[in-house]
Scaffold this motif. Structure first.
Motif, short mmCIF file in Angstrom:
data_model
loop_
_atom_site.label_atom_id
_atom_site.label_comp_id
_atom_site.label_asym_id
_atom_site.label_seq_id
_atom_site.Cartn_x
_atom_site.Cartn_y
_atom_site.Cartn_z
N GLY A 131 0.92 -1.37 0.24
CA GLY A 131 -0.21 0.26 -0.24
C GLY A 131 0.99 1.38 0.17
N PHE A 132 2.48 1.02 -0.40
CA PHE A 132 3.13 2.47 -0.63
C PHE A 132 2.60 3.25 -1.15
CE2 PHE A 132 6.41 -1.39 1.69
CZ PHE A 132 5.52 -1.36 2.27
N GLU A 133 2.85 4.84 -1.87
CA GLU A 133 2.62 5.60 -2.82
C GLU A 133 3.94 5.56 -3.53
OE1 GLU A 133 1.98 9.84 -1.30
OE2 GLU A 133 3.86 9.36 -0.33
N THR A 134 3.51 6.07 -4.83
CA THR A 134 4.87 5.48 -5.27
C THR A 134 5.47 6.93 -5.36
OG1 THR A 134 3.87 6.51 -6.95
CG2 THR A 134 3.67 4.27 -6.92
N VAL A 135 7.02 7.04 -6.30
CA VAL A 135 7.23 8.54 -6.05
C VAL A 135 6.51 9.05 -6.85
CG1 VAL A 135 9.56 9.19 -7.41
CG2 VAL A 135 10.01 7.55 -6.11
N ALA A 136 5.78 8.28 -7.92
CA ALA A 136 5.20 10.07 -8.45
C ALA A 136 3.99 10.43 -8.18
CB ALA A 136 4.74 8.86 -10.15
N GLU A 137 3.40 9.69 -7.02
CA GLU A 137 2.04 9.52 -6.15
C GLU A 137 2.60 10.66 -5.22
OE1 GLU A 137 -0.32 6.05 -6.20
OE2 GLU A 137 0.88 6.19 -5.36
N ALA A 183 10.14 21.13 -13.98
CA ALA A 183 10.61 20.46 -14.79
C ALA A 183 11.16 19.49 -15.21
CB ALA A 183 11.07 21.66 -15.95
N ALA A 184 11.86 19.64 -13.76
CA ALA A 184 13.05 18.12 -13.81
C ALA A 184 11.80 16.95 -13.08
CB ALA A 184 14.24 18.75 -12.50
N ARG A 185 11.13 17.08 -12.18
CA ARG A 185 10.37 16.20 -11.58
C ARG A 185 9.46 15.56 -12.25
NH1 ARG A 185 4.17 14.94 -11.52
NH2 ARG A 185 4.14 13.84 -9.78
N ASP A 186 8.63 16.56 -13.71
CA ASP A 186 7.46 16.15 -14.54
C ASP A 186 8.26 15.05 -15.82
OD1 ASP A 186 5.90 17.09 -13.41
OD2 ASP A 186 5.91 19.03 -14.48
N GLU A 187 9.52 15.43 -16.41
CA GLU A 187 10.51 14.83 -17.21
C GLU A 187 10.79 13.52 -16.08
OE1 GLU A 187 14.63 15.27 -19.89
OE2 GLU A 187 14.13 16.18 -18.41
N LEU A 188 11.37 13.48 -14.96
CA LEU A 188 11.44 12.25 -14.38
C LEU A 188 10.34 11.41 -13.93
CD1 LEU A 188 14.11 13.84 -11.53
CD2 LEU A 188 14.41 12.45 -13.39
N VAL A 189 9.16 11.76 -13.64
CA VAL A 189 8.34 11.03 -13.53
C VAL A 189 7.26 10.76 -15.08
CG1 VAL A 189 7.42 11.87 -11.48
CG2 VAL A 189 6.21 12.67 -13.39
N SER A 190 7.77 11.23 -16.08
CA SER A 190 7.17 11.21 -17.30
C SER A 190 7.89 8.95 -17.51
CB SER A 190 7.74 11.98 -17.76
OG SER A 190 8.71 12.04 -18.79
N PRO A 235 11.60 5.45 8.29
CA PRO A 235 11.68 5.16 7.16
C PRO A 235 9.65 5.87 7.07
CG PRO A 235 10.85 3.08 7.66
CD PRO A 235 12.06 4.09 8.80
N GLU A 236 9.98 6.85 5.42
CA GLU A 236 8.73 7.18 5.00
C GLU A 236 8.41 6.86 3.53
OE1 GLU A 236 8.76 11.11 4.64
OE2 GLU A 236 9.49 11.14 6.83
N PRO A 237 8.22 5.12 3.24
CA PRO A 237 8.27 4.71 2.54
C PRO A 237 7.88 5.05 1.74
CG PRO A 237 7.20 3.39 4.65
CD PRO A 237 7.65 4.44 5.14
N VAL A 238 8.39 4.76 0.10
CA VAL A 238 8.09 4.97 -1.03
C VAL A 238 8.37 4.10 -2.45
CG1 VAL A 238 9.40 6.47 -1.47
CG2 VAL A 238 7.23 6.86 -2.97
N VAL A 239 7.66 3.47 -3.37
CA VAL A 239 8.33 2.55 -4.46
C VAL A 239 8.79 3.31 -5.30
CG1 VAL A 239 7.60 1.20 -5.76
CG2 VAL A 239 7.13 0.87 -3.56
N GLY A 240 9.89 3.26 -5.54
CA GLY A 240 10.31 4.19 -7.34
C GLY A 240 11.90 3.82 -7.57
N GLU A 241 12.00 5.39 -8.69
CA GLU A 241 13.18 4.53 -8.37
C GLU A 241 14.70 4.81 -7.58
OE1 GLU A 241 15.52 7.25 -11.45
OE2 GLU A 241 13.42 8.41 -11.06
#
Length: 289
Positions: free
Chosen positions: A140-146, A168-175, A205-211
């Motif tokens: 049930g962890f958030e994703t980095v994008a969320e 702009a950096a964030r939008d490019e990374l999550v795309s 931790p503030e766990p999240v799923v991503g890169e």
């Protein structure tokens, strides 16, 4: 004994937070229900919850953490259970804890911030590498994008070139998500404590799923105030990004993008909260990238 919240926690949550008013009663009830013997409340403690050094009924030393629902203690518990002590503090098998966390006792006064910078970064890299594992099925962890979409809201109404660059950096990374790992989510030197069964273990931790690059972005900014005070600050900050990217085999450009976004977002939040000194140093650091 009394369970007064340390000032660091009060400042982080805000004096008007209703949970702080209920905290002494919550702590008293939890300690009695779990049969814990209190040694002391840890001060200055953390920013997300009350940390109490306790002993279990069999005299095992432990740490009790009480956090408001907004801190999602159930997700912290789920992440710690998945790591099962690999690189992080272990949740102890105490039944009936509810929202409380009962953790193995580490050495709270000794974090990686007690080491020289180069040694601290080396040890931090070794710890965070262990935490990067595949997330559990059905998590049930958030994703980095969320998470970053939520964080980006503070920047969207700001008319500032640095904020625009961060968005702009964030939008490019999550795309173009690069990979999927379970991440600590708030990893930095102060979140790694000395331990007995391993030299260093992560906490809080503030766990999240991503890169993985996302998980390094806050670590890059550690001791930023020292860099801001030094004439070599800009070049030292860029070298730190490159060094961590190389040592942990993450894409340097993606790491730089996440450092920029997280630093600007943090700086703008500090500015909004009236923490002007913190905001200035964080935003200056971001401008060097």
């Amino acid at each position: 004994m009394g369970f007064e919240a340390p000032q660091r926690l009060v400042r982080a949550l805000g004096e008007s937070d209703p949970w702080l008013g209920r905290l002494p009663g919550i702590a008293e009830e939890t300690v009695a229900r779990l049969g814990l013997r209190v040694e002391r409340v840890l001060a200055p403690g953390g920013r997300s919850g009350l940390i109490v050094l306790v002993r279990l009924a069999d005299d095992t030393p432990a740490t009790l953490k009480l956090a408001p629902g907004s801190a999602a203690p159930e997700l912290e518990r789920a992440a710690l259970a998945h790591w099962d002590g690999w690189g992080a503090a272990r949740a102890l098998p105490v039944s009936g804890t509810g929202d409380a966390l009962v953790l193995e006792r580490l050495h709270p006064e000794v974090s990686l911030r007690s080491l020289p910078e180069a040694k601290a970064l080396l040890e931090a890299a070794g710890v965070v590498r262990r935490l990067w594992v595949a997330p559990p099925a059905g998590h049930g962890f958030e994703t980095v994008a969320e998470r970053t979409e939520r964080q980006a809201r503070v920047l969207r109404g700001v008319d500032d070139p640095l904020a625009a660059a961060a968005l702009a950096a964030r939008d490019e990374l999550v795309s173009d998500p690069a990979e999927t790992f379970l991440l600590h989510g708030a990893f930095r030197q102060g979140k790694v404590l000395a331990a007995d069964r391993a030299p260093w273990l992560a906490v809080g931790p503030e766990p999240v799923v991503g890169e993985r690059a996302y998980d390094l972005a806050r670590l890059v900014r550690d001791r930023a105030e020292d860099l801001v005070a030094a004439s070599s600050g800009p070049s030292a900050a860029r070298r730190r990004v490159n060094r961590l990217a190389d040592s942990l085999e993450v894409d340097g450009a993606r790491l730089r993008g996440w450092v920029l976004f997280r630093a600007v977002e943090s700086g703008m939040r500090a500015l909004e909260a009236g923490r002007s000194r913190e905001a200035e140093s964080t935003l200056e650091f971001a401008s060097w990238l």
